[in-house]
Design a protein around this motif. Sequence first.
Motif, PDB file in Angstrom:
ATOM      1  N   SER A 162      -8.433  -6.570   1.050  1.00 60.71           N
ATOM      2  CA  SER A 162      -7.333  -5.666   0.278  1.00 60.71           C
ATOM      3  C   SER A 162      -8.121  -4.907  -0.810  1.00 60.71           C
ATOM      4  O   SER A 162      -9.146  -5.358  -1.423  1.00 60.71           O
ATOM      5  CB  SER A 162      -6.106  -6.555  -0.214  1.00 60.71           C
ATOM      6  N   TYR A 176      -5.922   3.608   2.026  1.00 55.07           N
ATOM      7  CA  TYR A 176      -6.503   3.018   3.307  1.00 55.07           C
ATOM      8  C   TYR A 176      -7.917   3.552   3.625  1.00 55.07           C
ATOM      9  O   TYR A 176      -8.585   2.619   3.821  1.00 55.07           O
ATOM     10  CB  TYR A 176      -5.460   3.244   4.437  1.00 55.07           C
ATOM     11  N   CYS A 219      -1.689   2.592  19.116  1.00 54.79           N
ATOM     12  CA  CYS A 219      -1.632   3.466  17.831  1.00 54.79           C
ATOM     13  C   CYS A 219      -0.485   4.413  17.645  1.00 54.79           C
ATOM     14  O   CYS A 219       0.078   4.579  16.560  1.00 54.79           O
ATOM     15  CB  CYS A 219      -3.154   3.890  17.368  1.00 54.79           C
ATOM     16  N   GLN A 265      -3.738   3.187  11.672  1.00 52.52           N
ATOM     17  CA  GLN A 265      -3.683   1.639  12.419  1.00 52.52           C
ATOM     18  C   GLN A 265      -4.798   1.279  12.476  1.00 52.52           C
ATOM     19  O   GLN A 265      -5.288  -0.026  12.749  1.00 52.52           O
ATOM     20  CB  GLN A 265      -2.714   2.323  13.479  1.00 52.52           C
ATOM     21  N   THR A 310      -7.388   1.236  10.889  1.00 54.01           N
ATOM     22  CA  THR A 310      -7.881   0.500   9.443  1.00 54.01           C
ATOM     23  C   THR A 310      -7.189  -0.755   9.375  1.00 54.01           C
ATOM     24  O   THR A 310      -7.858  -1.891   9.144  1.00 54.01           O
ATOM     25  CB  THR A 310      -7.521   1.486   8.151  1.00 54.01           C
ATOM     26  N   ASN A 311      -5.904  -0.900   9.868  1.00 55.69           N
ATOM     27  CA  ASN A 311      -5.130  -1.980   9.794  1.00 55.69           C
ATOM     28  C   ASN A 311      -5.819  -2.980  10.761  1.00 55.69           C
ATOM     29  O   ASN A 311      -5.804  -4.298  10.457  1.00 55.69           O
ATOM     30  CB  ASN A 311      -3.942  -1.740  10.207  1.00 55.69           C
ATOM     31  N   ASN A 325       0.978  -1.236  -0.011  1.00 57.55           N
ATOM     32  CA  ASN A 325      -0.012   0.107   0.208  1.00 57.55           C
ATOM     33  C   ASN A 325       0.952   1.384   0.132  1.00 57.55           C
ATOM     34  O   ASN A 325       0.749   2.317  -0.757  1.00 57.55           O
ATOM     35  CB  ASN A 325      -0.941  -0.148   1.334  1.00 57.55           C
ATOM     36  N   ARG A 375      -8.543 -11.268   4.942  1.00 58.98           N
ATOM     37  CA  ARG A 375      -7.851 -10.076   5.011  1.00 58.98           C
ATOM     38  C   ARG A 375      -8.223  -9.066   3.891  1.00 58.98           C
ATOM     39  O   ARG A 375      -7.872  -9.698   2.626  1.00 58.98           O
ATOM     40  CB  ARG A 375      -6.405 -10.359   5.161  1.00 58.98           C
ATOM     41  N   ASP A 390       8.588  -4.373  12.696  1.00 62.69           N
ATOM     42  CA  ASP A 390       7.234  -5.242  12.565  1.00 62.69           C
ATOM     43  C   ASP A 390       7.425  -6.679  12.456  1.00 62.69           C
ATOM     44  O   ASP A 390       6.582  -7.489  12.957  1.00 62.69           O
ATOM     45  CB  ASP A 390       6.451  -4.458  11.352  1.00 62.69           C
ATOM     46  N   ARG A 440      -8.854  -4.433   9.176  1.00 62.11           N
ATOM     47  CA  ARG A 440      -8.305  -5.351   7.939  1.00 62.11           C
ATOM     48  C   ARG A 440      -7.583  -6.640   8.593  1.00 62.11           C
ATOM     49  O   ARG A 440      -8.173  -7.952   7.776  1.00 62.11           O
ATOM     50  CB  ARG A 440      -7.187  -4.783   7.319  1.00 62.11           C
ATOM     51  N   ASP A 441      -7.057  -6.665   9.480  1.00 61.68           N
ATOM     52  CA  ASP A 441      -6.668  -7.962  10.117  1.00 61.68           C
ATOM     53  C   ASP A 441      -7.197  -8.529  11.342  1.00 61.68           C
ATOM     54  O   ASP A 441      -6.736  -9.509  12.051  1.00 61.68           O
ATOM     55  CB  ASP A 441      -4.948  -7.529  10.574  1.00 61.68           C
TER      56      ASP A 441
END
Length: 305
Positions: free
Chosen positions: A286, A266, A145, A180, A182-183, A30, A284, A57, A186-187
């Motif tokens: 995308s 995002y 975050c 974050q 959004t992450n 991304n 997940r 990470d 997503r996850d």
Amino acid sequence: MTALEACERSERVVEAYRHCERVVREEARNFSYGIRLMPAPKRRAMSAIYAFARGIDDIGDGPEPACVRLDLLDRTRRRLLTVQDVLRRRADVRALEGHPVLTALADAAGRYPIPLEAFDELIDGCENDVRGADYDTFDDLLRYCQRVAGTVGRLSLGVFGSDGRQRAEGLADSLGVALQLTNILRDLREDRLAGRTYIPREDLDRFGCTLELDESGTFIDPPWRLNKLVGFQAERARAWYAEGLRLLPLLDRRSAACTAAMAGIYRRLLDTIAAQPSIALHSRASLPTWQKAVVAARALSGVER
């Protein structure tokens, strides 16, 4: 330093940046769309920042036992100190040999006012992940975050430059929080499979959810409750985007385009999840490659703002 030594060092730095740019192309599916909109010198510096952050990470998400990952994070913290010592001329640049990401990061920080100490906060956040921290309230999650995403925004500002640095840092922090959050959506399922929960306990209680999984990896909570929980989290993230995107007028055109592309991708991902919560609950989420390219093109033209 002799002319030959200077030439060899220059070649090492060029190859170090190439390594970081490969990391961005291969791993930053991304962020790469935004980074590639930057002028070459800033693009290289941003790639160095991303590659170092990515390494942190990867340790946090690695398969090794927690004690091993915590030790690796501590080593990373010490390597960051080595970079800072080289910049302060307390250590020889040869201490970075064999570490292309460190070499590129040191060169980038020598050219731009990158606050390298911010990486310590990112490492702190990853240590929380490794230890399996959970979050009772949104304020607890907010601090996390800010550590793992807001810091990257402040690091990026060192490369971008901005009008009103203090205000820009606050807005970059807000945009990092939005990304974050959004992450986290997503996850959602992937994190639960790994035994991690980032949704605050107070929100789970509010919507009567547990986020427990059955033997097949399917959430056992009623779908209608989960959908409401996801929708609530998405609205919260949108509010942080609204605040964070006020950063764009404080940046030059190319830096604003880079930021708008990253945030735009995002934000569209968030919209997709909000419209179809089942996506985050079963896989997940995308965006297709073409859609990311469209967002990047619109950002460069000033439309995606």
